[in-house]
Design an enzyme around this catalytic site. Structure first.
Site: not given
Length: 257
Positions: A40, A98
């Protein structure tokens, strides 16, 4: 074992200090779960926003994720330390793999995560976007308990086998995009339940997931939406409502591999 708070704040897209101020607002409103990720590229502003809240760090459940290009043993250790520096904290409450691709090597990656827990840099291990066979492998290889599996889950993308697996093995499921990117407003079954309870489709989607024992991390920036999402966890749906939403046959995956 670590328990994930039922309602948290997703932070993907909260990229500037002004946008990330939603994290401060959320924590002071009563949220205790904040979710970010290396990919992000906002860990620094999220960390600053957590620090700015009038809430003690040990009351905040802070999670981040190691991206797919950094899952080799050395890279996982190094980038986690870098994440902690950006977040301004000595540890995260939950550290996720992730996505199980690119540099993901189950024995090496999960050994790194075990060592990060042993060293106190992460209090728990999570995985994200795994299949049931990949979850089974992780459970076999990890010494630390698996705390959570984060996955896309909403009325338009249902994977009950993942919920069954989590229930069988005693870890939490964390749903990202629980509002289907706003598309829950287009799902007749959800709209009908919302009208029945005089609430919004978004609140119904969150309540439906919570009724299934799933944790949710909707992204929101306005105080109105933050408060509505937090309150939605207290909305009680009856069995008929849950079955109606379970029966949705449309399928929309927002973040395919």
């Amino acid at each position: 074992m670590t328990t994930v708070p039922r309602v948290g704040l997703g932070t993907m897209g909260l990229d500037t200090p002004a946008e990330a101020s939603a994290v401060t607002t959320a924590l002071e409103m009563g949220y205790r779960h904040v979710d970010t990720a290396q990919i992000y590229e906002n860990e620094a502003v999220v960390g600053d926003a957590v620090a700015a809240a009038d809430v003690a760090r040990d009351e905040v459940f802070l999670a981040t994720k190691v991206w797919a290009d950094s899952l080799g043993y050395d890279d996982a250790i190094r980038t986690t330390r870098e994440s902690l520096d950006r977040l301004g904290t000595d540890f995260v409450d939950l550290l996720y793999v992730h996505r199980p691709r690119e540099t993901y090597d189950p024995p090496e990656t999960l050994r790194a995560f075990d060592d990060l827990v042993d060293d106190g840099l992460a209090r728990g291990v999570g995985v994200s976007n795994f299949t049931v066979p990949e979850l089974d492998d992780a459970l076999d290889l990890l010494d630390a308990p698996l705390v959570a599996h984060q996955t896309e889950y909403h009325p338009l993308f249902q994977r009950p086998a993942l919920l069954d697996h989590a229930d069988e093995h005693g870890y939490d499921v964390v749903a990202y995009s629980p509002l289907a990117g706003g598309r829950v407003r287009e799902v007749d079954e959800v709209v009908d339940v919302a009208e029945k309870h005089d609430t919004t489709p978004e609140s119904v989607s969150i309540a439906w997931l919570v009724a299934k024992g799933v944790c949710v991390i909707p992204k929101a920036s306005s105080e109105t939406h933050l408060r509505a999402n937090l309150r939605a966890a207290d909305l009680e749906l009856d069995a008929e409502d849950v079955v109606a939403i379970d029966s949705v046959e449309r399928e929309v995956e927002l973040y395919p591999e």
